[in-house]
Motif scaffolding. Structure first.
Motif, short mmCIF file in Angstrom:
data_model
loop_
_atom_site.label_atom_id
_atom_site.label_comp_id
_atom_site.label_asym_id
_atom_site.label_seq_id
_atom_site.Cartn_x
_atom_site.Cartn_y
_atom_site.Cartn_z
N ARG A 294 0.82 -1.21 0.00
CA ARG A 294 0.00 0.00 0.00
C ARG A 294 0.86 1.27 0.00
N ASP B 208 1.10 4.49 -2.64
CA ASP B 208 1.01 5.90 -2.20
C ASP B 208 2.19 6.71 -2.74
N GLU C 15 1.85 7.32 -6.44
CA GLU C 15 0.88 8.42 -6.63
C GLU C 15 1.56 9.78 -6.51
N GLU D 212 -5.58 5.04 -7.68
CA GLU D 212 -5.52 4.43 -6.34
C GLU D 212 -6.58 3.34 -6.18
N TYR E 115 0.75 5.66 6.55
CA TYR E 115 0.85 5.62 5.09
C TYR E 115 0.94 7.05 4.57
N THR F 139 -0.52 8.72 2.24
CA THR F 139 -1.77 9.45 2.03
C THR F 139 -2.52 9.66 3.35
#
Lengths: 326, 312
Positions: free
Chosen positions: A78, A82, A85, A266, B218, B220
């Motif tokens: 994950r 990120d 992105e 995402e 994380y 984000t």
């Protein structure tokens, strides 16, 4: 075709010579390893906490209330998504800017056009050279991820997991190329080339960070540390039942998120990697069919960006594209 | 001393004419205006969601947990502003510093400037004053916008207004550091691209990478003003990384301090052995700004007046 390959080869060599890009690539490698390391340590921590609780319950003669933490290795990626992105988009913008600024600063674009090479061949060559570089970078991310999961997480990916990872990297390629096209387009069309990079950063800020941030902070579940619905002890189904009363609000929130291509990327990647738990048990074909709109958005915008740069380059005769950049 | 004033005045005038700066400023001001509304709208909605949840649980005959956001202050409407300072504000600050450092070099006027009666330190002082003026004015306007919008959407007291002022004052310290970084790189790098990208990479590391290392967040998740519960640092390795790296995680500490100023609920990072106090940021963020200023001082010291022009 030979001319395209020659331009692509020259682009690729220029990229490898650029010290700045080496810094960015090193940064990408560091953050990939960091993301996998932290995710693996968090998972190990969850397992050890579960085992500790289990031992205490056994001593007390009781059965565990919840299921044991189950490892889906791709979930550990994950953090990598990120970073693609955020930093992958920066890499794309940087490549798009440099490929034009190099020609403008050294005044070589006019020189190239005196040779028997068409404008479309120049654009194709530049896209091919940079595309190969991005593909190799993503391939390295894939290898780092595989090795990171194997060494740090202690898990080997299955064949289907490798295919899913491959598809995610393919989507990542299209996503990064969108930002490459954006800066390439801006650098060609703007009189002052350094402004093109700054405008691209402003767009990046809006699309990659601000729009998803607004959507995330409007999410009722994100209003409380650890999640509102967890604090109310509601299951996923019960949460959906409650949120059915707020469909207009959720539509607005979702529409804000949909404005960002990052969110489409995402959602598709999270589905393929099983970061949204409901996709873990789903067959690959079903995941792809469920995510068709997000996939279409990413690949569609990638095609639009590519076409826009080609059209701009072929239409310019005395435009800024052939002026000396400042 | 008059030379500093001349440099500062010139920098302020030209920065105000820069299109990129104006564009970022418009976005920042727009988000300042929007942030209070977004905060109000999400608070209003979560209250309604809570009421619906209570009704649902009552129907099911289940116990009603206490309202989890009962202690939220009036100023929690402004919680998004913390993130906008960390994201847009910092990028704007880097742009301001970068433009102030690169403009003279790109225009090829550094030799002319230093042929006049001005020392390197006066030159730097002029730029630093201009940075503080531009950022200070921007944050002053933002504080007025936030105060008025908070007054319209909530009942705020004089003490709340003081807290808003404190929040923007502390943000000035945080943002000035990024401007000094932008200025330093713009004065020393050989190409404008490296000069712009280097402070942005540092910003990315501070904003996204360090919080992941220290609190297992994380990247984000760092964009959300309400952090997830970070009680995952029970692993010895994560705990050790947290203990070693947290003092360097400036953006996290900025969020903790400004959250404290705006009276948002404090979410400590739960560790096994050692917890840093919440007030650490009150010390480390100003120290970070001073370090960045010292870097600018070193950069201007190394700056060669005769070879300072950029030939791009």
């Amino acid at each position: 075709m030979n001319k395209v390959v020659t331009i692509a080869r020259k682009e690729f060599r220029d990229i490898l010579r650029s010290r700045l890009l080496l810094i960015v690539i090193l940064f990408v490698a560091i953050v990939t390893v960091t993301a996998i390391l932290v995710s693996s340590l968090v998972f190990q921590s969850q397992v050890s906490q579960y085992n500790e609780s289990l031992n205490i319950l056994k001593e007390l003669g009781k059965a565990p209330a919840g299921p044991a933490p189950e490892l889906f290795p791709l979930n550990l990626l994950r953090g990598v998504i990120d970073y693609i992105e955020i930093i992958g988009a920066v890499l794309g913008m940087l490549l798009g800017y440099l490929t034009v600024s190099r020609e403008k600063n050294t005044r070589t674009l006019k020189l190239i056009l005196t040779r028997p090479v068409s404008r479309m061949e120049i654009v194709s060559g530049k896209f091919l050279g940079n595309g190969i570089f991005i593909a190799l970078t993503l391939f390295s991310v894939g290898v780092f991820s595989y090795l990171g999961l194997l060494v740090v997480g202690g898990v080997a990916l299955s064949f289907i997991d490798l295919i899913k990872l491959g598809i995610v990297l393919l989507i990542s390629f299209a996503y990064i190329m969108i930002f490459f096209s954006l800066t390439f387009f801006l650098s060609l069309s703007m009189k002052t080339i350094s402004h093109a990079l700054m405008i691209a950063f402003v767009i990046w800020l809006l699309v990659v960070l601000i729009l998803p941030q607004i959507g995330d902070t409007m999410d009722p579940d994100n209003q409380v540390p650890g999640g509102f619905f967890s604090s109310m002890h509601l299951t996923k189904t019960q949460e959906k039942q409650v949120m059915a009363n707020f469909s207009s609000y959720e539509t607005i929130r979702n529409s804000i998120e949909q404005l960002s291509i990052t969110k489409h990327y995402e959602r598709a990647s999270f589905a393929l990697l099983g970061i949204k738990p409901e996709f873990n048990a789903m067959p690959l074909a079903d995941i792809l069919s469920n995510q068709w709109a997000n996939l279409l958005s990413v690949f569609g915008l990638f095609t639009v960006g590519l076409s826009a740069c080609g059209v701009l380059m072929s239409r310019r005769h005395k435009g800024y594209a052939f002026d000396l950049g400042t | 001393m008059y030379s500093c004033y001349i440099v500062a005045r010139q920098e302020i005038r030209t920065t105000m004419k820069e299109k990129t700066f104006i564009l970022l400023l418009v976005i920042f001001m727009g988000m300042t205006l929007a942030s209070t509304y977004i905060g109000w709208s999400s608070s209003h909605t979560i209250q309604s969601v809570y009421n619906s949840t209570v009704a649902f649980l009552q129907e099911q005959g289940k116990a009603i947990p206490p309202q989890p956001f009962e202690s939220a202050s009036h100023l929690s409407l402004m919680k998004n502003m913390i993130i906008y300072i960390v994201l847009i504000g910092a990028l704007l600050a880097i742009t301001v510093g970068y433009l102030m450092g690169i403009r003279d070099r790109r225009a090829g006027v550094t030799r002319i400037i230093f042929s006049r009666n001005i020392t390197k330190r006066q030159f730097l002082l002029g730029k630093v004053l201009a940075i503080l003026f531009v950022l200070g004015s921007m944050l002053l306007i933002a504080s007025i916008v936030s105060t008025i919008s908070s007054m319209l959407l909530s009942r705020i007291t004089f003490a709340d207004v003081m807290r808003i002022a404190g929040f923007y004052g502390f943000s000035l310290v945080y943002l000035a550091a990024f401007s000094f970084l932008g200025l330093s790189f713009a004065l020393t790098r050989n190409t404008s691209t490296i000069a712009l990208l280097s402070p942005i990479i540092i910003w990315l590391a501070i904003t996204f990478v360090l919080p992941e290392l220290t609190s297992a967040l994380y990247p984000t998740a760092s964009l959300n003003p309400i952090l997830p519960q970070t009680d995952v640092l029970q692993s010895t390795a994560l705990n050790a990384i947290h203990t070693a790296v947290y003092p360097l995680s400036i953006s996290e500490q900025f969020k903790v301090v400004t959250g404290n100023i705006l009276m948002l609920p404090y979410q400590p990072v739960v560790t096994r052995n050692f917890d840093y106090p919440f007030w650490l940021g009150y010390i480390s963020v100003p120290i970070w700004a001073v370090v960045c200023l010292a870097v600018s001082l070193i950069a201007v010291g190394k700056f060669k007046q005769s070879q300072g022009e950029l030939n791009e």
